[in-house]
Write an enzyme that holds these catalytic residues in place. Structure first.
Site, mmCIF file in Angstrom:
data_model
loop_
_atom_site.group_PDB
_atom_site.id
_atom_site.type_symbol
_atom_site.label_atom_id
_atom_site.label_comp_id
_atom_site.label_asym_id
_atom_site.label_seq_id
_atom_site.Cartn_x
_atom_site.Cartn_y
_atom_site.Cartn_z
ATOM 1 N N HIS A 110 14.806 -38.769 33.966
ATOM 2 C CA HIS A 110 15.086 -38.327 32.588
ATOM 3 C C HIS A 110 16.437 -38.905 32.186
ATOM 4 O O HIS A 110 17.488 -38.377 32.538
ATOM 5 C CB HIS A 110 15.125 -36.800 32.485
ATOM 6 C CG HIS A 110 15.226 -36.307 31.078
ATOM 7 N ND1 HIS A 110 14.262 -35.502 30.508
ATOM 8 C CD2 HIS A 110 16.157 -36.482 30.106
ATOM 9 C CE1 HIS A 110 14.600 -35.219 29.259
ATOM 10 N NE2 HIS A 110 15.766 -35.798 28.998
ATOM 11 N N HIS A 112 18.836 -40.922 29.019
ATOM 12 C CA HIS A 112 19.106 -41.426 27.676
ATOM 13 C C HIS A 112 20.082 -42.596 27.780
ATOM 14 O O HIS A 112 21.220 -42.420 28.232
ATOM 15 C CB HIS A 112 19.726 -40.334 26.800
ATOM 16 C CG HIS A 112 18.827 -39.154 26.580
ATOM 17 N ND1 HIS A 112 17.957 -39.063 25.520
ATOM 18 C CD2 HIS A 112 18.682 -38.005 27.295
ATOM 19 C CE1 HIS A 112 17.306 -37.912 25.587
ATOM 20 N NE2 HIS A 112 17.720 -37.252 26.660
ATOM 21 N N LYS A 196 6.649 -38.385 25.493
ATOM 22 C CA LYS A 196 7.598 -37.272 25.417
ATOM 23 C C LYS A 196 7.282 -36.360 24.226
ATOM 24 O O LYS A 196 7.148 -36.815 23.094
ATOM 25 C CB LYS A 196 9.028 -37.800 25.284
ATOM 26 C CG LYS A 196 10.111 -36.723 25.191
ATOM 27 C CD LYS A 196 10.236 -35.941 26.490
ATOM 28 C CE LYS A 196 11.253 -34.812 26.375
ATOM 29 N NZ LYS A 196 12.630 -35.311 26.316
ATOM 30 N N HIS A 234 9.981 -31.254 26.312
ATOM 31 C CA HIS A 234 11.201 -30.497 26.019
ATOM 32 C C HIS A 234 10.740 -29.075 25.713
ATOM 33 O O HIS A 234 10.199 -28.795 24.646
ATOM 34 C CB HIS A 234 11.947 -31.097 24.824
ATOM 35 C CG HIS A 234 13.229 -30.382 24.513
ATOM 36 N ND1 HIS A 234 14.466 -30.953 24.733
ATOM 37 C CD2 HIS A 234 13.478 -29.147 24.011
ATOM 38 C CE1 HIS A 234 15.415 -30.096 24.384
ATOM 39 N NE2 HIS A 234 14.832 -28.990 23.935
ATOM 40 N N HIS A 272 14.253 -30.881 32.321
ATOM 41 C CA HIS A 272 15.534 -30.163 32.397
ATOM 42 C C HIS A 272 15.374 -28.644 32.338
ATOM 43 O O HIS A 272 15.846 -27.975 31.430
ATOM 44 C CB HIS A 272 16.509 -30.638 31.321
ATOM 45 C CG HIS A 272 15.919 -30.905 29.970
ATOM 46 N ND1 HIS A 272 15.128 -30.011 29.293
ATOM 47 C CD2 HIS A 272 16.019 -31.984 29.163
ATOM 48 C CE1 HIS A 272 14.758 -30.510 28.127
ATOM 49 N NE2 HIS A 272 15.285 -31.715 28.035
ATOM 50 N N ASP A 346 19.213 -36.240 32.668
ATOM 51 C CA ASP A 346 19.381 -36.005 31.229
ATOM 52 C C ASP A 346 20.760 -36.484 30.777
ATOM 53 O O ASP A 346 21.374 -35.898 29.882
ATOM 54 C CB ASP A 346 19.193 -34.524 30.873
ATOM 55 C CG ASP A 346 19.041 -34.291 29.374
ATOM 56 O OD1 ASP A 346 18.720 -35.260 28.647
ATOM 57 O OD2 ASP A 346 19.252 -33.155 28.926
#
Length: 444
Positions: A110, A112, A196, A234, A272, A346
């Site tokens: 995960h 970004h 996602k 999420h 997460h 994350d």
């Protein structure tokens, strides 16, 4: 029994100083490692990373010589057996023990990376530590199509340092309007590995997310199950009537349970996880079909960390940090060896100005420190033998991908986290900025 981690000691002779010059290696940050405490009161070993990038106060250089200087004086001695350093460093003898853990190179499930200047600034930090990364699609505009994912992947590959073999694994951003045909294209592309689910308004750049999963996305979910493509979730509701600290729990009951009951063979990753409720839910599901990623911040911080000493914007993320009881439940789950839980940092960089403002962005840039924090958590739980499965095995096994074949080494040696990471448009503040951590990652 095959050991999942190798515990290695190295010691330095006490009668005279000995220096070992290590191999040339990449590292993604300048580090200053000072003397460690010596229980006998004498001089300590000194480990130094002499980085040109530190001298220039920039992150531009990611290639340097690692010099390991282990120094001892005549009056410094411990009763420890002498052994050799394992790995490609020159053998050094010592009388003080230093712990090392060698594990299969981890992946980040995960991540970004952003785009533009931010991508250029942060990619090397993840690429140094991890072999692969599941790349989140919530850019502006979002990555909604296979063609957009391929284009974004090309941008990432161009930004990766030339001597690094990091592999970005792309994802699509689920919308109410996505078609089953897009899922087929994604699977055929060979570069898209998951889709996602962002509930609209749940987090950064989620305004284009799903508004009605069961009313508008069922054909896509059917096709994903046929194609064996995971749904990454999420897990928070966005109803303003629901307390922000309860949104994960409500999402489980309102969305996840019905989803899994309707699509029992759909692979789902609850991203997460932040609560004891999420841990219990994942543990109750069929192994191999429902799993969870766990971040460094949700293992070591609770919601007090948002407010101690004043408002702490660099500890603000979504899902938000929770009570201590939830943190402990997550630690217990990941250190138990349960295969359903695996590493997902994350890591979510934002410019300092977008964090330290009247309406700050959610996200913690932890690529610098993630492996150090995970090692600390497993060490404190007495579970270093289970670290490798969490970081390196459970993720690829769930995704049906081969495990990495290279190794990384974690040395129990203090190092200081930089105060910030400068880049072309500003600076990024990493997790634990300016603090000293106990575990130092390096390549083997």
């Amino acid at each position: 029994m095959r050991m999942q981690a190798e515990l290695i000691s190295c010691v330095v002779g006490s009668s005279s100083a000995r220096i070992s010059v290590g191999r040339r290696m990449r590292i993604d940050r300048p580090l200053l490692l000072g003397p460690e405490p010596n229980v006998n009161g004498g001089p300590s070993p000194i480990v130094s990373l002499l980085s040109p990038s530190l001298v220039r106060k920039t992150q531009a250089s990611t290639d340097l010589d690692l010099f390991v200087g282990l120094v001892a004086s005549e009056n410094w001695a411990l009763n420890v057996p002498s052994v050799n350093v394992v790995g490609r460093l020159n053998p050094v003898k010592a009388t003080g023990a230093k712990m090392e853990v060698s594990i299969t190179r981890p992946d980040d499930w995960h991540l970004h990376l952003r785009d533009g200047d931010l991508l250029q600034a942060v990619i090397s930090h993840s690429a140094f530590h991890f072999g692969r990364g599941i790349i989140m699609p919530n850019l502006k505009p979002p990555i909604k199509t296979t063609a957009a994912a391929i284009s974004y992947r090309e941008s990432i590959l161009k930004a990766i340092p030339t001597n690094c073999d990091f592999a970005p694994l792309m994802t699509l951003y689920l919308t109410d309007a996505m078609s089953p045909e897009e899922i087929k294209l994604a699977k055929e592309s060979g570069v898209v590995y998951a889709v996602k689910l962002y509930p609209a308004g749940a987090t950064t750049n989620s305004q284009d997310g799903v508004t009605d999963l069961f009313g508008k996305c069922l054909p896509v979910l059917e096709e994903m199950m046929k194609q064996n493509m995971p749904l990454l979730v999420h897990g928070e509701v966005t109803d303003p009537e629901v307390d922000i600290f309860d949104r994960e729990k409500v999402f489980i009951d309102a969305i996840l349970r019905p989803l899994i009951a309707r699509f029992p063979r759909l692979k789902v990753v609850m991203e997460h996880v932040t609560t004891e409720d999420a841990v219990k839910f994942v543990e109750s599901c069929k192994e191999g079909f429902v799993a969870a990623t766990v971040t460094p911040q949700h293992l070591v911080l609770n919601r007090n960390s948002l407010f101690q000493g004043g408002l702490q914007p660099h500890n603000y993320c979504l899902p938000v940090l929770k009570r201590e009881i939830h943190r402990r439940a997550i630690v217990s789950a990941v250190t138990s060896g349960n295969k359903r839980f695996f590493l997902g940092t994350d890591s979510a960089p934002h410019d300092r100005r977008k964090k330290e403002c009247s309406c700050g962005c959610a996200g913690i840039f932890n690529a610098f420190v993630a492996l150090s924090v995970y090692a600390k958590v497993f060490e404190e739980a007495g579970a270093l033998d289970k670290l490798e499965a969490f970081t390196s095995f459970n993720g690829p096994d769930f995704y049906g991908l081969p495990r990495n074949t290279t190794k990384v080494k974690l040395i129990r040696s203090p190092w200081k986290v930089p105060e910030s990471v400068p880049y072309a448009s500003g600076e990024i503040v990493p997790m634990f900025a300016g603090e000293t951590l106990e575990w130092l990652p390096s390549l083997v």
